[in-house]
Design a protein around this motif. Structure first.
Motif, PDB file in Angstrom:
ATOM      1  N   GLU A 172     -10.361  12.400  10.190  1.00  0.00           N
ATOM      2  CA  GLU A 172      -9.437  11.722  11.049  1.00  0.00           C
ATOM      3  C   GLU A 172      -9.906  10.133  11.487  1.00  0.00           C
ATOM      4  O   GLU A 172      -8.731   9.581  10.944  1.00  0.00           O
ATOM      5  N   ASP A 173     -11.039   9.311  11.244  1.00  0.00           N
ATOM      6  CA  ASP A 173     -11.662   8.929  10.750  1.00  0.00           C
ATOM      7  C   ASP A 173     -11.285   8.812   9.450  1.00  0.00           C
ATOM      8  O   ASP A 173     -10.761   7.162   9.952  1.00  0.00           O
ATOM      9  N   LYS A 174     -11.308   8.712   8.563  1.00  0.00           N
ATOM     10  CA  LYS A 174     -10.819   8.779   7.413  1.00  0.00           C
ATOM     11  C   LYS A 174      -9.365   7.789   7.324  1.00  0.00           C
ATOM     12  O   LYS A 174      -9.157   6.833   6.772  1.00  0.00           O
ATOM     13  N   LEU A 175      -8.577   8.931   7.651  1.00  0.00           N
ATOM     14  CA  LEU A 175      -7.284   8.986   7.858  1.00  0.00           C
ATOM     15  C   LEU A 175      -6.802   7.471   8.380  1.00  0.00           C
ATOM     16  O   LEU A 175      -6.008   6.483   7.947  1.00  0.00           O
ATOM     17  N   GLU A 233      -4.717   4.366   6.755  1.00  0.00           N
ATOM     18  CA  GLU A 233      -3.388   4.557   7.564  1.00  0.00           C
ATOM     19  C   GLU A 233      -3.650   2.464   7.637  1.00  0.00           C
ATOM     20  O   GLU A 233      -3.219   1.754   7.417  1.00  0.00           O
ATOM     21  N   GLU A 234      -5.024   2.421   8.401  1.00  0.00           N
ATOM     22  CA  GLU A 234      -4.646   0.978   8.561  1.00  0.00           C
ATOM     23  C   GLU A 234      -5.513  -0.079   7.564  1.00  0.00           C
ATOM     24  O   GLU A 234      -4.720  -1.479   6.604  1.00  0.00           O
ATOM     25  N   LYS A 235      -6.078   0.312   5.342  1.00  0.00           N
ATOM     26  CA  LYS A 235      -5.617  -0.404   4.994  1.00  0.00           C
ATOM     27  C   LYS A 235      -4.190  -0.681   4.107  1.00  0.00           C
ATOM     28  O   LYS A 235      -3.633  -1.293   3.548  1.00  0.00           O
ATOM     29  N   GLN A 293      -1.212   0.022   5.788  1.00  0.00           N
ATOM     30  CA  GLN A 293      -0.001  -0.684   6.356  1.00  0.00           C
ATOM     31  C   GLN A 293       0.530  -1.980   5.600  1.00  0.00           C
ATOM     32  O   GLN A 293      -0.079  -2.852   5.514  1.00  0.00           O
ATOM     33  N   GLY A 294       1.826  -1.952   5.626  1.00  0.00           N
ATOM     34  CA  GLY A 294       2.180  -2.615   5.794  1.00  0.00           C
ATOM     35  C   GLY A 294       2.700  -2.387   3.865  1.00  0.00           C
ATOM     36  O   GLY A 294       3.264  -3.300   2.895  1.00  0.00           O
ATOM     37  N   LYS A 295       2.635  -1.534   3.452  1.00  0.00           N
ATOM     38  CA  LYS A 295       2.072  -1.758   1.323  1.00  0.00           C
ATOM     39  C   LYS A 295       3.102   0.452   1.289  1.00  0.00           C
ATOM     40  O   LYS A 295       3.384   1.399   1.469  1.00  0.00           O
ATOM     41  N   VAL A 296       3.961   0.213   0.223  1.00  0.00           N
ATOM     42  CA  VAL A 296       3.933   1.103  -0.251  1.00  0.00           C
ATOM     43  C   VAL A 296       3.502   1.792  -1.382  1.00  0.00           C
ATOM     44  O   VAL A 296       2.632   1.190  -2.407  1.00  0.00           O
ATOM     45  N   ILE A 297       3.350   2.676  -0.994  1.00  0.00           N
ATOM     46  CA  ILE A 297       2.267   3.618  -1.913  1.00  0.00           C
ATOM     47  C   ILE A 297       3.884   4.672  -3.098  1.00  0.00           C
ATOM     48  O   ILE A 297       4.711   4.863  -2.879  1.00  0.00           O
ATOM     49  N   VAL A 298       3.504   4.226  -4.394  1.00  0.00           N
ATOM     50  CA  VAL A 298       3.603   4.571  -5.188  1.00  0.00           C
ATOM     51  C   VAL A 298       3.117   5.293  -6.464  1.00  0.00           C
ATOM     52  O   VAL A 298       2.744   5.283  -6.138  1.00  0.00           O
ATOM     53  N   ASP A 299       3.662   6.642  -6.924  1.00  0.00           N
ATOM     54  CA  ASP A 299       3.555   7.454  -7.596  1.00  0.00           C
ATOM     55  C   ASP A 299       3.116   6.824  -8.903  1.00  0.00           C
ATOM     56  O   ASP A 299       3.597   6.493  -9.357  1.00  0.00           O
ATOM     57  N   GLU A 300       1.907   7.024  -9.744  1.00  0.00           N
ATOM     58  CA  GLU A 300       1.299   6.400 -10.778  1.00  0.00           C
ATOM     59  C   GLU A 300       1.881   6.535 -12.198  1.00  0.00           C
ATOM     60  O   GLU A 300       2.274   5.861 -12.884  1.00  0.00           O
ATOM     61  N   LYS A 301       3.132   7.887 -12.223  1.00  0.00           N
ATOM     62  CA  LYS A 301       3.720   7.985 -12.759  1.00  0.00           C
ATOM     63  C   LYS A 301       5.406   7.088 -13.021  1.00  0.00           C
ATOM     64  O   LYS A 301       5.765   6.167 -14.152  1.00  0.00           O
TER      65      LYS A 301
END
Length: 318
Positions: A241-244, A248-250, A252-260
């Motif tokens: 939970e701490d890691k999550l 989430e804080e890191k 926040q406001g970013k978009v996660i895109v697959d590497e391919k």
């Protein structure tokens, strides 16, 4: 050591499965191929379902074999075999999880079955010895209880006991006549019998309490082990939970895109940039080419007019 006799190994493993009363169907063609999926359920049954004594031994040793991946399961089994049976398999964990090594895997499974059956017999014998000692104590308690009852029922016996008790007392003066009869008063007899009644049931109660304490201690140890497992799992959950939360804080406001997808996007952007660069260079080239053509046309016009004037003069002369 592998001997190349697959049929003999199959017969051995079949005998071992009959010894275990293995309830599932076994595909021997898969065993011959050396597929680990055919061997892992047999090993799991040996340690978890064959004997309650072996299952209790796993709990005491804090070994968990359920809800694990194949690699974690084999690692735990190899460690338990090394610590409890002083047995080291002839294959490594990685080799056991590969397809192949069929005869060596059959040998390992047969050795595991023999170790588990032998340990099961040892633990059963020790438990039988404990139960026999308890059975021996119970007849002895009944004899003591019967002796206590006879002593209470027989007044002569109680009188003798009281006399022996009075004889053992130091510094006793002998009296004669009525004083002796006064000393032989039957009042102490109930007290003496009462002490025997108190001693006999106390022995039985103490034995029952000891058995209850032993059972309670075993249950407490089992509960402690389960509590430790739960605490460890809760600690892992808290850590996750701490890691999550940190992630989430890191993110926040970013978009996660697959590497391919990201690589495809970069390639497309590069192609667009090269295409725009080529178009701009093409335009520049066309401009330069048009300028050159204009210069050539402007320089060639005066020459043609002079030639026309000369030709007109010649025509007039003629």
């Amino acid at each position: 050591m592998a001997t190349g006799d697959l049929n003999g190994s199959l017969r051995k493993i079949e005998q071992g499965l009959r010894l275990l009363n293995y309830p599932r169907d076994v595909d021997y063609t898969v065993l011959v191929k050396g597929d680990p999926a055919a061997f892992l359920p047999i090993i799991s049954y040996c340690f978890t379902s064959f004997s309650t004594c072996i299952a209790e031994l796993l709990v005491k040793c804090d070994v968990e074999l359920t809800a694990k991946s194949d690699l974690r399961f084999i690692e735990a089994v190899y460690k338990f075999l090394r610590d409890q049976f002083q047995y080291k398999p002839i294959l490594t964990k990685e080799q056991f999880l590969q397809v192949g090594f069929a005869e060596r895997k059959m040998q390992i499974v047969c050795d595991v079955i023999n170790c588990v059956v032998k340990k099961h017999k040892e633990l059963n014998n020790s438990s039988k010895v404990k139960s026999q000692t308890r059975k021996k104590i119970r007849p002895l308690k009944s004899e003591v209880w019967s002796n206590c009852g006879k002593g209470l029922a027989d007044p002569s016996c109680s009188a003798l006991n009281s006399k022996q008790h009075t004889q053992k007392k130091p510094l006793v003066e002998r009296h004669s006549g009525n004083e002796v009869s006064g000393d032989l008063c039957p009042l102490p007899l109930p007290a003496q019998g009462g002490t025997e009644e108190e001693l006999c049931p106390d022995y039985d109660i103490v034995e029952v309490k000891c058995e209850q304490v032993i059972e309670e201690n075993s249950q407490i140890e089992f509960l402690k082990s389960q509590l430790a497992d739960f605490q460890e799992k809760l600690h892992k959950l808290d850590w996750m939970e701490d890691k999550l939360q940190v992630l989430e804080e890191k993110l926040q406001g970013k978009v996660i895109v697959d590497e391919k997808d990201w690589n495809n996007l970069l390639n497309r952007v590069l192609l667009l940039e090269t295409e725009l660069l080529l178009q701009s260079r093409k335009r520049d080239f066309l401009k330069d080419f048009s300028n050159i053509n204009q210069k050539r046309t402007s320089s060639s016009i005066p020459v043609s007019l002079a030639d026309l004037a000369k030709e007109s003069k010649k025509a007039k002369v003629t």
